[in-house]
Scaffold this motif. Structure first.
Motif, PDB file in Angstrom:
ATOM      1  N   ASP A 233       0.849  -1.186   0.000  1.00  0.00           N
ATOM      2  CA  ASP A 233       0.000   0.000   0.000  1.00  0.00           C
ATOM      3  C   ASP A 233       0.890   1.244   0.000  1.00  0.00           C
ATOM      4  O   ASP A 233       2.126   1.151  -0.071  1.00  0.00           O
TER       5      ASP A 233
ATOM      6  N   ASP B  70      -4.797  -9.802   3.723  1.00  0.00           N
ATOM      7  CA  ASP B  70      -6.027  -9.207   4.231  1.00  0.00           C
ATOM      8  C   ASP B  70      -7.306  -9.806   3.659  1.00  0.00           C
ATOM      9  O   ASP B  70      -8.328  -9.124   3.590  1.00  0.00           O
TER      10      ASP B  70
ATOM     11  N   LEU C 141     -10.162  -7.813   1.727  1.00  0.00           N
ATOM     12  CA  LEU C 141     -10.008  -6.361   1.783  1.00  0.00           C
ATOM     13  C   LEU C 141      -9.938  -5.747   0.390  1.00  0.00           C
ATOM     14  O   LEU C 141     -10.554  -4.713   0.119  1.00  0.00           O
TER      15      LEU C 141
ATOM     16  N   ARG D 216      -4.020   1.351   3.159  1.00  0.00           N
ATOM     17  CA  ARG D 216      -4.690   0.171   3.694  1.00  0.00           C
ATOM     18  C   ARG D 216      -5.695   0.508   4.782  1.00  0.00           C
ATOM     19  O   ARG D 216      -6.788  -0.070   4.854  1.00  0.00           O
ATOM     20  N   ASP D 217      -5.351   1.447   5.662  1.00  0.00           N
ATOM     21  CA  ASP D 217      -6.263   1.802   6.752  1.00  0.00           C
ATOM     22  C   ASP D 217      -7.571   2.380   6.220  1.00  0.00           C
ATOM     23  O   ASP D 217      -8.658   2.053   6.709  1.00  0.00           O
TER      24      ASP D 217
ATOM     25  N   GLN E 217      -8.709   1.943   3.150  1.00  0.00           N
ATOM     26  CA  GLN E 217      -9.360   0.859   2.416  1.00  0.00           C
ATOM     27  C   GLN E 217     -10.128  -0.056   3.367  1.00  0.00           C
ATOM     28  O   GLN E 217     -11.265  -0.449   3.086  1.00  0.00           O
ATOM     29  N   TRP E 218      -9.504  -0.372   4.503  1.00  0.00           N
ATOM     30  CA  TRP E 218     -10.158  -1.234   5.494  1.00  0.00           C
ATOM     31  C   TRP E 218     -11.453  -0.594   5.990  1.00  0.00           C
ATOM     32  O   TRP E 218     -12.488  -1.263   6.093  1.00  0.00           O
ATOM     33  N   TYR E 219     -11.395   0.698   6.274  1.00  0.00           N
ATOM     34  CA  TYR E 219     -12.582   1.362   6.813  1.00  0.00           C
ATOM     35  C   TYR E 219     -13.682   1.451   5.755  1.00  0.00           C
ATOM     36  O   TYR E 219     -14.856   1.180   6.047  1.00  0.00           O
TER      37      TYR E 219
ATOM     38  N   LYS F 199     -14.129  -0.474   3.179  1.00  0.00           N
ATOM     39  CA  LYS F 199     -14.645  -1.831   2.971  1.00  0.00           C
ATOM     40  C   LYS F 199     -15.638  -2.192   4.073  1.00  0.00           C
ATOM     41  O   LYS F 199     -16.719  -2.742   3.790  1.00  0.00           O
ATOM     42  N   LYS F 200     -15.287  -1.894   5.298  1.00  0.00           N
ATOM     43  CA  LYS F 200     -16.159  -2.168   6.437  1.00  0.00           C
ATOM     44  C   LYS F 200     -17.492  -1.434   6.284  1.00  0.00           C
ATOM     45  O   LYS F 200     -18.573  -2.017   6.479  1.00  0.00           O
TER      46      LYS F 200
END
Length: 601
Positions: free
Chosen positions: A72, A187, A190, A257-258, A260-262, A264-265
């Motif tokens: 990332d 991940d 993700l 990534r952070d 993207q993670w949020y 996605k969630k």
């Protein structure tokens, strides 16, 4: 009588001598032939036979290059190849194997299972010894080792730990490990289909793995040496050639990534809470055009068959943008001089143009709105009235200038350009529906860049998802991107953003981030459902934050959410993402708004 006896004795002696001479001659002939053959072997064929013997022992072994990593924007590893081994064996050697019973003097080379003798010989014995380490039944291994030949694969993708355990079984010359690699993704879902995956040969076949395959793929090396009769071990001192493998380059994404993670969630939660068929979220950096997050609600794990078969919904799904498309038309009105944002209009409940009747999503009487007010109220009727002196060619020109119907330039596998037909094919209704975001289709990335262009003072940046590439020598090269292009004047962009801020204020009860001004546009469009009729709804919302000093554009698209209207469904979802961004990047709060363009008259 004596004379006769002498004659007979002489004859016998003569016969014996003749036989001796004959035998001697024969032996001499054989000896001569042996000497000749020996001379031939040593003097004539010796070099060829030596070469043949050497060739039979010489092997050229490939040294596999490791595939580059995908990381990332901050260097977090998203995909990498790890050391693995393919365990192979020599069946013929296995069939001749006799285990050595252990005693106190031979612990370094004996064979036992859990402290007990192996109990059998041959392929069955080798199978028993390997069974526990490989997690394969002894019977199955014994069958694999009972075939003819000197090479059989027993198991792939074995870890170094397992390989070392097998090395300790004292089966040298019968079983050994060949270096390989396995692609792993840290991940799960993700980035799923966006990352894609590789095939059994390690070649990228989907997603970014496919798009950047040439960069990620290294160059194999090789070694040439002579092997022993069994097991393929190198005979010391026989190495004649060695070319090191060159690993593939690492690819650094613009994705954080952070974030993207949020996103996605939030997409998963939005799909569930609104009962939507799917949801897509995009975060773009306004000034650079970098994609910070690109996620959807699909739960597909990277590297799986599903990820290799299906392109990311975030790039492949296309839809009519609905009322978000009005910002393109408003920009065109201002840029061509057809209107100013303060121009006044009387907008009735319905409008008939060229025999085609248009209505707004809500009933109203004659309203006195400026062009800014038409955007704020998202009036289809108002856009049609304002577009009377805006030609079909101009409508098409500004749609294309903003990137509609064209590739984003990201080159992501499976990306759809959407559909924008030539004005010559427009019917009397379509020529007006394109003014309010219907009659053409886009993907979420295209729609995000439309709004980002306005937020970037009218300059359209080439979107990017690849940030840089670092080769195996550690040299980093920044990715090259297309040139930025001016689409509308800075003042035109500022006026449209101003009107969009009034749109955001209209939704402030549902869509807000405390302390930050937002400029936004919502959209709702009827689209074809599973039966082919206009039975489905696309709800979308695209927002610039902060409006007074644009940093990000966030776009959320949902299909068939409960609540339908983009401002009431996709809007609140986008606000969750915006709030996270403001906190993560510690963006300064906004100054009060003092320059709002009037929306009524």
């Amino acid at each position: 009588m004596k004379t006769i006896a002498r004659i007979l004795k002489f004859a016998k002696m003569k016969t014996f001598a003749f036989k001796c001479i004959a035998i001697g001659a024969a032996l001499a002939l054989v000896a001569s032939m042996c000497v000749a053959q020996l001379a031939s072997i040593q003097l004539i064929d010796g070099r060829q036979m030596a070469q043949a013997a050497t060739a039979s022992r010489t092997s050229r072994v490939t040294l596999s290059a490791k595939r580059g990593r995908i990381l990332d924007a901050n260097g977090t590893v998203l995909a990498q190849s790890v050391e693995r081994y393919t365990i192979v064996a020599n069946p013929e050697a296995a069939q001749e194997f006799t285990p050595i019973t252990c005693n106190k003097n031979n612990q370094d080379y004996c064979h036992q299972i859990d402290g007990k003798p192996v109990g059998v010989t041959g392929a069955a014995a080798v199978g028993r010894l390997l069974s526990k380490e490989l997690g394969v039944s002894a019977m199955e291994l014994g069958a694999d080792l009972s075939i003819s030949g000197q090479y059989v694969v027993l198991k792939k993708d074995v870890t170094p730990q397992v390989k070392r355990s097998i090395d300790n079984l004292n089966l040298g010359g019968i079983v050994w490990g060949e270096l390989s690699s396995e692609r792993i993704y840290s991940d799960g879902d993700l980035m799923g289909s966006l990352l894609g995956g590789v095939n059994d040969d390690g070649t990228g076949v989907a997603g970014i793995e496919q798009m950047e395959n040439k960069v990620l793929t290294g160059t194999d090396g090789h070694q040439t040496y002579q092997r022993g009769n069994y097991g393929g071990e190198e005979i010391p001192g026989t190495m004649t050639e060695s070319v090191a493998a060159k690993d593939g380059s690492d690819v650094h994404l613009t994705i954080n990534r952070d974030v993207q993670w949020y996103v996605k969630k939030i997409m998963k939660e939005a799909k569930s809470s609104y009962g939507a068929a799917w949801a897509i979220g995009v975060v773009q950096d306004v000034q650079s055009g970098e994609i910070v997050a690109l996620a959807d609600s699909d739960e597909i794990e990277a590297g799986t068959d599903a990820a290799k078969m299906a392109a990311s919904r975030a790039v492949s799904e296309t839809f009519e943008p609905g009322s978000i498309g009005k910002v393109i038309s408003a920009s065109g009105y201002l840029q061509t001089g057809v209107h100013k944002m303060t121009d006044r209009f009387t907008v009735p409940n319905s409008v008939t143009e060229n025999g085609q009747t248009f209505k707004d999503a809500f009933s109203h009487g004659d309203e006195h709105w400026t062009l800014a007010g038409i955007l704020q109220q998202s009036s289809n009727n108002g856009m049609v009235i304002a577009g009377k002196n805006y030609t079909d060619e101009q409508r098409y020109e500004f749609l294309t200038k903003f990137g509609i119907g064209q590739s984003t330039g990201l080159d992501l596998p499976g990306e759809s350009n959407g559909v924008l037909t030539n004005p010559s094919s427009w019917d009397l209704r379509t020529r007006n529906t394109v003014l309010f975001g219907q009659g053409y289709t886009v993907n979420a990335l295209q729609l995000t860049n439309v709004v980002a262009t306005l937020a970037n003072k009218g300059v359209r940046q080439q979107q990017s998802i690849i940030k840089s590439v670092t080769n195996s020598d550690g040299k980093t090269t920044e990715a090259k991107h297309g040139e930025a292009t001016r689409v509308v004047d800075e003042q035109v962009a500022a006026d449209v953003i101003n009107a969009m801020e009034s749109v955001a204020e209209n939704y402030s009860k549902f869509v807000k981030v405390d302390g930050y001004r937002m400029a936004a546009k919502s959209g709702t469009a009827e689209v074809a459902g599973a039966n082919g009729s206009l039975s489905s709804i696309i709800s979308d919302y695209s927002v610039v934050i902060p409006a007074d000093n644009p940093r990000f554009v966030v776009t959320v698209v949902m299909k068939d959410p409960q609540g339908s209207y983009g401002g009431l469904t996709a809007g609140p979802v986008s606000a969750q993402i915006c709030e996270f961004l403001m906190q993560k990047y510690e963006v300064p709060v906004s100054s009060p708004r003092t320059d709002a363009i009037p929306v009524t008259w």
